[in-house]
Design a protein around this motif. Structure first.
Motif, PDB file in Angstrom:
ATOM      1  N   ASP A  16     -40.888  -8.603 -18.587  1.00  7.27           N
ATOM      2  CA  ASP A  16     -39.718  -8.670 -19.451  1.00  7.27           C
ATOM      3  C   ASP A  16     -38.452  -8.382 -18.653  1.00  7.27           C
ATOM      4  O   ASP A  16     -38.312  -7.313 -18.045  1.00  7.27           O
ATOM      5  N   ALA A  17     -37.519  -9.329 -18.653  1.00 12.02           N
ATOM      6  CA  ALA A  17     -36.286  -9.194 -17.870  1.00 12.02           C
ATOM      7  C   ALA A  17     -35.437  -8.025 -18.364  1.00 12.02           C
ATOM      8  O   ALA A  17     -34.865  -7.285 -17.555  1.00 12.02           O
ATOM      9  N   VAL A  18     -35.345  -7.849 -19.672  1.00 13.06           N
ATOM     10  CA  VAL A  18     -34.518  -6.769 -20.230  1.00 13.06           C
ATOM     11  C   VAL A  18     -35.059  -5.418 -19.787  1.00 13.06           C
ATOM     12  O   VAL A  18     -34.302  -4.544 -19.336  1.00 13.06           O
ATOM     13  N   GLU A  19     -36.365  -5.221 -19.883  1.00 13.07           N
ATOM     14  CA  GLU A  19     -36.963  -3.954 -19.460  1.00 13.07           C
ATOM     15  C   GLU A  19     -36.809  -3.735 -17.963  1.00 13.07           C
ATOM     16  O   GLU A  19     -36.557  -2.611 -17.507  1.00 13.07           O
ATOM     17  N   PHE A  61     -36.256 -13.576 -12.054  1.00 15.55           N
ATOM     18  CA  PHE A  61     -37.116 -13.472 -13.231  1.00 15.55           C
ATOM     19  C   PHE A  61     -37.744 -14.837 -13.476  1.00 15.55           C
ATOM     20  O   PHE A  61     -37.040 -15.807 -13.745  1.00 15.55           O
ATOM     21  N   ARG A 108     -31.407  -0.026 -13.710  1.00 13.18           N
ATOM     22  CA  ARG A 108     -30.216   0.788 -14.000  1.00 13.18           C
ATOM     23  C   ARG A 108     -30.554   2.271 -14.000  1.00 13.18           C
ATOM     24  O   ARG A 108     -29.786   3.086 -13.484  1.00 13.18           O
ATOM     25  N   VAL A 125     -34.363  -4.819 -16.021  1.00 10.78           N
ATOM     26  CA  VAL A 125     -32.970  -4.451 -15.745  1.00 10.78           C
ATOM     27  C   VAL A 125     -32.711  -3.005 -16.182  1.00 10.78           C
ATOM     28  O   VAL A 125     -32.056  -2.242 -15.468  1.00 10.78           O
ATOM     29  N   ARG A 126     -33.248  -2.615 -17.314  1.00  7.75           N
ATOM     30  CA  ARG A 126     -33.094  -1.217 -17.750  1.00  7.75           C
ATOM     31  C   ARG A 126     -33.683  -0.262 -16.717  1.00  7.75           C
ATOM     32  O   ARG A 126     -33.080   0.766 -16.399  1.00  7.75           O
TER      33      ARG A 126
END
Length: 108
Positions: A93-96, A74, A102, A98-99
């Motif tokens: 966006d790193a959070v998005e 990232f 997953r 990773v989601r």
């Protein structure tokens, strides 16, 4: 007085041969990292060690264990293509991201 090996334990610490063999025996994983970690670890993978690193660490190939693994980096400062094999650059966006990874893993 204890020797350095005795203080590190029978496996020689986190860079000892037993630990490195254990890492290689682990299931396939994907490493997530930012730009600083990528720069450091990709350097380790090709034998570039920080100043002051011992020659024994160079011989052991610290960082080599992650060479074949998938890596997601990232960063807004790195440029494609990344030079370390199996590395994917994500600028969003790193959070998005990773989601999404997953969700994809659950479907596969």
């Amino acid at each position: 007085m204890a020797t350095r090996q005795e203080r590190a334990g029978p496996a020689g610490g986190l860079a000892g041969p037993e630990y490195l063999a254990w890492l290689e025996a682990q299931p396939e994983v994907t490493y997530l990292m930012g730009a600083k970690t990528y720069r450091l670890m990709s350097g380790f993978a090709v034998g570039k060690m920080p100043e002051g690193t011992t020659s024994s660490a160079r011989r052991r190939g610290v960082g080599r264990w992650a060479h074949g693994a998938s890596k997601v980096v990232f960063s807004s400062s790195l440029e494609d293509p990344l030079t370390w094999a199996n590395s994917t650059l994500v600028r969003g966006d790193a959070v998005e991201a990773v989601r999404a990874m997953r969700r994809k893993a659950r479907v596969c």
